[in-house]
Structure formats: C-alpha cells, structure tokens
Write a protein that holds these residues in place. Structure first.
Motif, PDB file in Angstrom:
ATOM      1  N   ARG A  28     -64.009  71.022  11.649  1.00 36.92           N
ATOM      2  CA  ARG A  28     -63.230  70.078  12.374  1.00 36.92           C
ATOM      3  C   ARG A  28     -62.631  70.793  13.678  1.00 36.92           C
ATOM      4  O   ARG A  28     -62.200  69.992  14.534  1.00 36.92           O
ATOM      5  CB  ARG A  28     -62.154  69.375  11.552  1.00 36.92           C
ATOM      6  N   CYS A  29     -63.001  72.112  13.942  1.00 39.51           N
ATOM      7  CA  CYS A  29     -62.461  72.686  15.355  1.00 39.51           C
ATOM      8  C   CYS A  29     -63.057  71.865  16.325  1.00 39.51           C
ATOM      9  O   CYS A  29     -64.458  71.955  16.269  1.00 39.51           O
ATOM     10  CB  CYS A  29     -62.382  73.972  15.033  1.00 39.51           C
ATOM     11  N   ILE A  30     -62.241  71.529  17.433  1.00 38.80           N
ATOM     12  CA  ILE A  30     -63.206  70.905  18.602  1.00 38.80           C
ATOM     13  C   ILE A  30     -63.123  72.038  19.755  1.00 38.80           C
ATOM     14  O   ILE A  30     -63.724  71.561  20.692  1.00 38.80           O
ATOM     15  CB  ILE A  30     -62.257  69.496  19.052  1.00 38.80           C
ATOM     16  N   GLY A  31     -62.854  72.911  19.606  1.00 36.45           N
ATOM     17  CA  GLY A  31     -63.075  74.133  20.824  1.00 36.45           C
ATOM     18  C   GLY A  31     -62.331  74.059  21.589  1.00 36.45           C
ATOM     19  O   GLY A  31     -62.661  74.391  22.834  1.00 36.45           O
ATOM     20  N   CYS A  32     -61.047  73.742  21.562  1.00 35.27           N
ATOM     21  CA  CYS A  32     -59.926  73.569  22.762  1.00 35.27           C
ATOM     22  C   CYS A  32     -59.351  74.940  22.744  1.00 35.27           C
ATOM     23  O   CYS A  32     -59.468  75.805  22.216  1.00 35.27           O
ATOM     24  CB  CYS A  32     -59.013  72.334  22.641  1.00 35.27           C
ATOM     25  N   ALA A  33     -58.593  75.144  23.828  1.00 39.12           N
ATOM     26  CA  ALA A  33     -57.844  76.131  23.896  1.00 39.12           C
ATOM     27  C   ALA A  33     -56.291  76.263  23.607  1.00 39.12           C
ATOM     28  O   ALA A  33     -55.464  77.078  23.954  1.00 39.12           O
ATOM     29  CB  ALA A  33     -57.873  76.994  25.104  1.00 39.12           C
ATOM     30  N   SER A  34     -56.012  75.039  22.940  1.00 32.85           N
ATOM     31  CA  SER A  34     -54.538  74.810  22.558  1.00 32.85           C
ATOM     32  C   SER A  34     -53.941  75.946  21.856  1.00 32.85           C
ATOM     33  O   SER A  34     -52.891  76.381  22.241  1.00 32.85           O
ATOM     34  CB  SER A  34     -54.537  73.631  21.954  1.00 32.85           C
ATOM     35  N   CYS A  35     -54.621  76.222  20.716  1.00 33.32           N
ATOM     36  CA  CYS A  35     -53.994  77.416  20.038  1.00 33.32           C
ATOM     37  C   CYS A  35     -53.854  78.884  20.836  1.00 33.32           C
ATOM     38  O   CYS A  35     -52.954  79.318  20.444  1.00 33.32           O
ATOM     39  CB  CYS A  35     -54.960  77.567  18.607  1.00 33.32           C
ATOM     40  N   THR A  36     -54.924  79.061  21.522  1.00 29.64           N
ATOM     41  CA  THR A  36     -54.914  80.189  22.287  1.00 29.64           C
ATOM     42  C   THR A  36     -53.823  80.278  23.320  1.00 29.64           C
ATOM     43  O   THR A  36     -53.194  81.417  23.614  1.00 29.64           O
ATOM     44  CB  THR A  36     -56.205  80.876  22.737  1.00 29.64           C
ATOM     45  N   ARG A  40     -66.746  81.542  16.614  1.00 25.92           N
ATOM     46  CA  ARG A  40     -65.523  81.500  17.492  1.00 25.92           C
ATOM     47  C   ARG A  40     -64.195  81.614  16.711  1.00 25.92           C
ATOM     48  O   ARG A  40     -63.416  82.306  16.861  1.00 25.92           O
ATOM     49  CB  ARG A  40     -65.584  80.410  18.587  1.00 25.92           C
ATOM     50  N   TRP A  41     -64.138  80.720  15.632  1.00 22.48           N
ATOM     51  CA  TRP A  41     -62.964  80.779  14.831  1.00 22.48           C
ATOM     52  C   TRP A  41     -62.927  82.176  14.235  1.00 22.48           C
ATOM     53  O   TRP A  41     -61.814  82.677  13.997  1.00 22.48           O
ATOM     54  CB  TRP A  41     -62.946  79.584  14.130  1.00 22.48           C
ATOM     55  N   ARG A  42     -63.905  82.395  13.698  1.00 26.77           N
ATOM     56  CA  ARG A  42     -63.844  83.732  12.976  1.00 26.77           C
ATOM     57  C   ARG A  42     -63.415  84.838  13.909  1.00 26.77           C
ATOM     58  O   ARG A  42     -62.630  85.657  13.379  1.00 26.77           O
ATOM     59  CB  ARG A  42     -65.387  84.079  12.398  1.00 26.77           C
ATOM     60  N   CYS A  68     -61.249  82.558  23.316  1.00 28.90           N
ATOM     61  CA  CYS A  68     -62.242  82.695  22.624  1.00 28.90           C
ATOM     62  C   CYS A  68     -62.733  81.318  22.062  1.00 28.90           C
ATOM     63  O   CYS A  68     -63.736  81.404  21.203  1.00 28.90           O
ATOM     64  CB  CYS A  68     -62.022  83.824  21.696  1.00 28.90           C
ATOM     65  N   SER A  69     -62.081  80.204  21.973  1.00 23.22           N
ATOM     66  CA  SER A  69     -62.397  79.006  21.476  1.00 23.22           C
ATOM     67  C   SER A  69     -63.411  78.318  22.206  1.00 23.22           C
ATOM     68  O   SER A  69     -64.140  77.402  21.843  1.00 23.22           O
ATOM     69  CB  SER A  69     -61.389  77.980  20.952  1.00 23.22           C
ATOM     70  N   PHE A  70     -63.735  78.668  23.410  1.00 27.68           N
ATOM     71  CA  PHE A  70     -64.409  78.019  24.550  1.00 27.68           C
ATOM     72  C   PHE A  70     -66.168  78.622  24.136  1.00 27.68           C
ATOM     73  O   PHE A  70     -66.236  79.571  24.075  1.00 27.68           O
ATOM     74  CB  PHE A  70     -64.287  78.403  25.932  1.00 27.68           C
ATOM     75  N   GLU A  90     -49.524  72.538  17.124  1.00 30.03           N
ATOM     76  CA  GLU A  90     -49.927  71.834  17.905  1.00 30.03           C
ATOM     77  C   GLU A  90     -51.301  71.724  17.875  1.00 30.03           C
ATOM     78  O   GLU A  90     -52.214  70.916  18.707  1.00 30.03           O
ATOM     79  CB  GLU A  90     -49.778  72.516  19.362  1.00 30.03           C
ATOM     80  N   CYS A  91     -52.257  71.889  17.028  1.00 29.97           N
ATOM     81  CA  CYS A  91     -53.714  71.746  16.953  1.00 29.97           C
ATOM     82  C   CYS A  91     -53.974  70.259  16.858  1.00 29.97           C
ATOM     83  O   CYS A  91     -53.448  69.605  15.774  1.00 29.97           O
ATOM     84  CB  CYS A  91     -54.117  72.496  15.747  1.00 29.97           C
ATOM     85  N   PRO A  92     -54.814  69.901  17.629  1.00 25.80           N
ATOM     86  CA  PRO A  92     -55.234  68.508  17.615  1.00 25.80           C
ATOM     87  C   PRO A  92     -55.799  67.910  16.372  1.00 25.80           C
ATOM     88  O   PRO A  92     -55.748  66.673  15.832  1.00 25.80           O
ATOM     89  CB  PRO A  92     -56.010  68.186  18.669  1.00 25.80           C
ATOM     90  N   VAL A  93     -56.382  68.802  15.503  1.00 23.40           N
ATOM     91  CA  VAL A  93     -57.180  68.488  14.230  1.00 23.40           C
ATOM     92  C   VAL A  93     -56.429  69.075  12.934  1.00 23.40           C
ATOM     93  O   VAL A  93     -56.932  69.307  12.181  1.00 23.40           O
ATOM     94  CB  VAL A  93     -58.531  68.996  14.400  1.00 23.40           C
ATOM     95  N   ASP A  94     -54.972  69.787  13.319  1.00 19.46           N
ATOM     96  CA  ASP A  94     -54.290  70.121  12.022  1.00 19.46           C
ATOM     97  C   ASP A  94     -55.160  71.403  11.568  1.00 19.46           C
ATOM     98  O   ASP A  94     -55.254  71.351  10.247  1.00 19.46           O
ATOM     99  CB  ASP A  94     -54.407  68.970  11.071  1.00 19.46           C
ATOM    100  N   MET A  95     -55.503  72.241  12.325  1.00 21.52           N
ATOM    101  CA  MET A  95     -55.913  73.742  11.813  1.00 21.52           C
ATOM    102  C   MET A  95     -54.976  74.644  12.165  1.00 21.52           C
ATOM    103  O   MET A  95     -53.706  74.249  12.264  1.00 21.52           O
ATOM    104  CB  MET A  95     -57.431  73.917  12.339  1.00 21.52           C
ATOM    105  N   GLY A  96     -55.381  75.800  11.886  1.00 15.36           N
ATOM    106  CA  GLY A  96     -54.373  77.047  12.370  1.00 15.36           C
ATOM    107  C   GLY A  96     -54.613  78.045  11.428  1.00 15.36           C
ATOM    108  O   GLY A  96     -55.005  78.092  10.597  1.00 15.36           O
TER     109      GLY A  96
HETATM  110  S1  SF4 Z   1     -56.305  74.127  18.601  1.00 18.49           S
HETATM  111 FE1  SF4 Z   1     -57.337  73.705  16.914  1.00 18.49          FE
HETATM  112  S2  SF4 Z   1     -59.144  72.472  17.429  1.00 18.49           S
HETATM  113 FE2  SF4 Z   1     -58.341  73.583  19.458  1.00 18.49          FE
HETATM  114  S3  SF4 Z   1     -59.584  75.389  19.239  1.00 18.49           S
HETATM  115 FE3  SF4 Z   1     -57.675  75.875  18.158  1.00 18.49          FE
HETATM  116  S4  SF4 Z   1     -58.286  75.426  15.913  1.00 18.49           S
HETATM  117 FE4  SF4 Z   1     -59.752  74.608  17.108  1.00 18.49          FE
END
Ligand code: SF4
Ligand code: SF4
Ligand code: SF4
Ligand code: SF4
Lengths: 337, 276
Positions: free
Chosen positions: A230-238, A288-290, A267-269, A318-324
C-alpha cells in the motif's frame, strides 16, 4: 536538593539568552503546524505537545540550502561558497528522540567527508531536552533501547516537576553548562520531585529484527512486497524523520550564473536510484521500502554502531496509508520467532 | 445483513469464482480510528475487509499501479462517489479499461454507511449527477468563505504562508488518483522545467503547476490534503479550480467514462473571456 528552573522565570531566561546573542528556539504551533521555530517570548513555546510534526532535523539540515553561487564568463568562472549564516542558538524543549537523532547522524556527516553545513550548526547549538511525561500510541523510543529521558545528543536535560511549576535541571555537556551560566541566578535549589517519565510500551524485539535483516536469505523474502503493497512512495516518512539524511545536489540557474543547492532526497521516490540508462536497481516500491528498513537497522549500524532510528514514531504517525517502521518491525519480530 | 457483511460475501463469491483476481478495500489500521488499504486475493482473507464511516480514502489510484491491470483480469475496488468519478476520468484518459473494474460502491453520511447500487461505472451516473447538482459539504466551508472574501494581496499572503510549509514530499501527488504520470513534470530534468528545491519559488511553482494540471480533473476526494504532512489545505485550491471549470465550461469532472477532458478538448461555443 537539585537545581530547579521555575516556568515563571523562563521569559527572563529567554531575554537573558537573547541579550547574550543567542537565537532562542523551541516547539511552537504556527500556521496549523507543530514545529521548532525561533521565539521572542517564552509564551510562544508549546510544551504541551507530545512531539512536533516536523523534526528538529530542520534546524541542522534544512530542506534546501545554498552551497555555492557561480558565474561563468568568457574568460572566467567564479564561484562563491555559501556557508550557513553564523548563529549561536539554544533549542529549548527538544524531545529525547529528536536530540538523539542528531547524535545518531553526527558520525554519518563526519565520516569520509566533514559536512561543514551540518557541523557548523551542530557546534553553534545548545539542545535543552525536556523529558516526556506523556506519550502517544506511536512513540517507540523504548523499542529502540532508548527512553523518554535519554540524554544522547542533549546538552541539558530537564525533568518536569510533579507540581508542573518547572523543571529539574541536569547539565550534561560543557556547552550546556555554559548556556546555563547565563541564567545561573534565575535557577533555584529545591527539593520538588520530578514527575515520572511517560510509560512507553516496547513494541517489537529489536535484536530479533536486526538478526532477521542481517540474514541474506531474507533480502528476497516475499515479506517485503506484502508489507509495502500500500506504500504510495511519497517522502512523508523520510522528510519528517529526524535521522533520515539523504540529499541531492542540484544546480539552479543557467549557463551563465546560478546557484548550487543541497536538497533533501528520499529513498521512497522512484527517481532516487534511477540511472541515466533508464535502469533502476530499486525498480519497485517494495525494494525501496526494504532499503529504508535495511539502511536503518542493518547497513547504518554495521558502519556506525547505532541504529538510524530514534523511535520518534513520526513515520507511522504521519504516513498517509498507515504504514511505518513500527508495523514492519512488529511483523519481522513475528517472522523471526 | 450489514453492508460490510454483504460486501465480504460478494468479495468471497467473486474471488472464489475467479471473476476478479483481487479486491482492493479497507482493513483495520494501527488504531481504532484508522483504516488502511488492503489487497485481498484469496477468498479465505475476505474477513479482513472492513466497511464503516472511517473508510474515507480514495483507493482508485492503486488501479493504475504499473502492471496491475495489464493481464486484462478484473479487479474489484471499494469506492465512494468521488472514487467512482475518478474511474470515469481514468477511463476517459485511457489509463484503464473500465470493463476491468468491479465497483463496491458506498457512501458515508455522518455515521451511516450506505451501499450504492451497481457494479460497473456506467451504473453510477445518477449518483454523480446528483453530486453535481448538490455538492456535499467538505467541512472546510468556513475557511473557503474566508479566502473568498480576501482581496488578491491577502489571498496571496495566505497561500504564501501555507506554501512556505511545503517540504516537497510529494505525498499530495502520490496520494492523488489523477497524478498518474509516470514521470511528473517536476521530475523531468532535461530541461528542468520546475525547480526541485523546496524554497518559496519552488514551492509556489510546484503547487501551482499541480493546481493547473488538476483543473477539471480533481474529484475532490481529499486524499491530497489528508496526506499532506504539513497540513496545507490543498483541496481548497482544487475545489476553486473545479468551480471555475464548472462555471466556464459546464464541466463536472468524472461524469462518464467517455467525457472529454476539459483542457484537452474544445467546443466552438466555449467562452473566450480569457483570451486577450
Ligand atoms: S509515508 Fe507511508 S506511503 Fe509515504 S513512502 Fe513512507 S511508508 Fe510509503
Ligand atoms: S524511522 Fe520513524 S520512528 Fe525512527 S526516527 Fe525516523 S521517523 Fe522516527
Ligand atoms: S487533487 Fe486532491 S482532492 Fe483532487 S482528486 Fe487529487 S487527491 Fe483528490
Ligand atoms: S503533500 Fe504537502 S508538503 Fe508534501 S509536496 Fe504536497 S503540498 Fe508539499
């Protein structure tokens, strides 16, 4: 008896520090965002916040900063190096996870090349941390073997008093002692007891996770795809993470003049590792998540002897899709049982 | 039977019969208030699906993930009316074949979740038509009104303060079903059209470029401003552009899967007030 700083003296302290030439910064809420910023008066601080949305990293490693200006003429190329403006600062009311995050990144920025931008700001800042007496469900310092009153990266640690009237003062470094000398007469000796620090439950077994990550067989586990689908590949987490430190160097301008800047990168981009040829060694979001997990809990510790995570929990908060990080390490803990 | 149970049952039937290869829906999140996207591909897993008033994210963007639909198999997805509009736009812009999408439609008002009848996107045109006539409240009307009342300088100052917070994390873009470009204009560097730096100019460029590209395409699902980690009320910009497009061209984004994109088509009687 311990040294006490009473809250009603804080405004005087702020003034004292300001007249000593320090910029006084701390947690505030402005324009609908919780962040660290410079203040004029103590009343602007918001110590009720569990944690700011933005991390303290902003103050040492801003999202964009100039490195050099260039002009190119027919017979000459001129470059002017830009360093951050000189500014002595005191950051009052940091959290232990943020302060330790800066200490985690010191060896990285000083490893094969000494990053002057980072170290100038590090050397010109005093970090006064307030131990947490409240935590939310995303806080996870204890899972990283730290605590709401960890001293790593702090110059002074304050413990809130049980009667909420101020803080017990523990000066930890020379720089901290120096800054508190300025306000020595505003401190009092007292026997007021400190409030207990927040109870932060341990969420995963860090050692088991690290061992699992170090096992080369798990690099290609199908787990990575499942956990990050479900990761959308934003840079919110980083970008909100205090310890994430990747940057990109970009030239802005034209052939004749311009500016070279140091910008955050993530690295999520998908673009992060895209080669000029079009090949991308991390062509999927799961790769990328790995990378993010491996970097923080396998590669970074093998080089610098510390995990690149201080447990602030912002990535999950803050993850928009509740990951982390929390969920991923919880799942890895289960896998390694 | 609750809607959740009905939809679980339907998901079970579709997956066991092989009618769809996957159901994209909502599952429990990391706390009681949160729901997270889940991808169900075996009938045994349908009990992970949750449907209640906390299911607000627009899940349609996952459908255009690289390779998902390229085997021509069907995928089912839980969608509110905005998500259904997004399917129409994606179909109209040739990003997917609407035949491959099986819709589990629902809407939420207050604490109540109601099922929307239909499976294929064509069956929801009445629901969408009703929204065009009567836009549901977004919950930010007050701020919208305040901005409307501002003069251009005040409005500029308002957005300047908001955009100053932007860190160019691109969560807004990544969360938006309409931002499907494989290479976004801001990621193109030969030439570099838009500054990559997150300073005031770069932040303005980014947010304005995005607002233009979403004009007549935004379905006002709110994914962008919920995703924005620094709380910029992004949907207001897109909402204002949607109003403009509606007024000037009577275009309501996502009415049907054959609707022509407003900025990529013209009619002889289009008003030309903006041509100097
Ligand atoms: S904030 Fe969430 S959706 Fe965005 S890259 Fe990180 S894990 Fe993925
Ligand atoms: S990885 Fe997550 S929890 Fe760890 S320091 Fe970064 S944002 Fe905080
Ligand atoms: S711009 Fe925002 S509100 Fe509009 S479709 Fe994209 S995510 Fe939804
Ligand atoms: S989500 Fe917010 S902070 Fe991130 S790029 Fe978009 S506007 Fe900027």
């Amino acid at each position: 008896m311990t040294k006490i700083l009473f809250s009603d003296k804080l405004d005087k302290c702020v003034e004292r520090w300001k007249s000593a030439g320090l910029t006084v910064m701390g947690p505030v809420q402005r324009a609908n965002i919780k962040t660290y910023a410079a203040v004029e008066h103590a009343s602007e601080f918001d110590f009720g916040l569990i944690l700011t949305d933005r991390s303290i990293k902003d103050l040492f490693f801003p999202q964009t900063e100039p490195m050099l200006r260039y002009t190119i003429k027919k017979d000459a190329i001129n470059t002017d190096e830009c360093l951050p403006p000189r500014e002595q600062r005191i950051i009052f009311g940091a959290r232990a996870c943020d302060a330790s995050g800066m200490a985690i990144d010191d060896p990285l920025f000083g490893w094969d090349y000494k990053d002057e931008y980072w170290f100038q700001r590090r050397n010109e800042s005093v970090i006064v941390t307030i131990a947490c007496t409240n935590a939310d469900e995303f806080c996870m310092c204890t899972s990283l073997k730290m605590a709401p009153d960890s001293t790593k990266g702090s110059d002074v640690l304050l413990r809130p008093l049980e009667n909420s009237k101020g803080w017990q003062v523990e000066e930890l470094t020379e720089r901290g002692r120096e800054a508190f000398k300025t306000i020595a007469d505003l401190l009092q000796e007292g026997s007021d007891t400190a409030a207990p620090v927040a109870a932060v439950a341990e969420k995963f077994d860090l050692d088991a996770c690290v061992a699992w990550l170090q096992n080369p067989e798990n690099f290609d586990s199908k787990f990575w795809k499942e956990i990050s689908m479900r990761c959308i590949g934003c840079a919110s987490c980083t970008y909100l993470c205090p310890t994430c430190h990747c940057f990109d160097i970009q030239d802005e301008g034209d052939t004749y003049s311009g500016i070279r800047r140091k910008n955050w990168d993530s690295c999520s981009f998908a673009l992060f590792t895209l080669h000029t040829s079009g090949h991308n060694p991390r062509s999927t979001q799961s790769a990328r998540w790995r990378q993010r997990i491996m970097h923080k809990f396998n590669y970074f510790p093998s080089k610098f002897n510390a995990n690149s995570c201080s447990g602030c929990g912002r990535c999950s908060r803050e993850c928009p899709v509740d990951m982390g990080i929390t969920e991923t390490l919880q799942e890895i803990s289960k896998l390694s049982q | 039977m609750s809607i959740e149970e009905q939809y679980r049952k339907r998901a079970m039937e579709l997956l066991s019969g092989g009618a769809v290869k996957m159901v994209i829906g909502y599952g429990r999140g990391s706390n009681a208030e949160r729901r997270r996207p889940v991808f169900i591909s075996s009938p045994e897993e349908v009990n992970r699906l949750v449907l209640d008033e906390a299911c607000i994210a627009n899940l349609s963007g996952y459908l255009v993930n690289e390779g998902l639909l390229s085997d021509e198999k069907r995928v089912a997805v839980f969608l509110r009316p905005e998500g259904i509009r997004a399917i129409n736009i994606l179909a109209a812009e040739s990003q997917l074949d609407a035949e491959q999408i099986v819709i589990f439609g629902f809407d939420v008002s207050g604490n109540e979740v109601k099922a929307l009848k239909g499976i294929h996107v064509e069956e929801f045109e009445d629901v969408i038509g009703a929204i065009k006539e009567h836009a549901p409240e977004m919950g930010n009307e007050e701020l919208l009104e305040k901005i409307e009342q501002m003069n251009p300088q005040e409005r500029f100052a308002f957005w300047k303060e908001e955009f100053a917070k932007c860190i160019k994390c691109y969560a807004c873009r990544q969360a938006c079903p309409m931002c499907y470009c494989r290479r976004c204009i801001v990621d193109s560097n030969q030439p570099q059209w838009v500054n990559t730096s997150s300073h005031s100019l770069g932040n303005f460029e980014w947010n304005i470029v995005r607002a233009f590209h979403l004009s007549g395409r935004c379905v006002e699902c709110g994914n962008c401003d919920r995703a924005c980690p620094v709380n910029i009320p992004l949907r207001l910009i897109n909402h204002r552009m949607a109003q403009e497009v509606l007024k000037s061209f009577d275009h309501f984004a996502g009415m049907s899967k054959t609707q022509e994109p407003v900025l990529a088509s013209f009619k002889k009687d289009d008003s030309e007030t903006f041509i100097l």
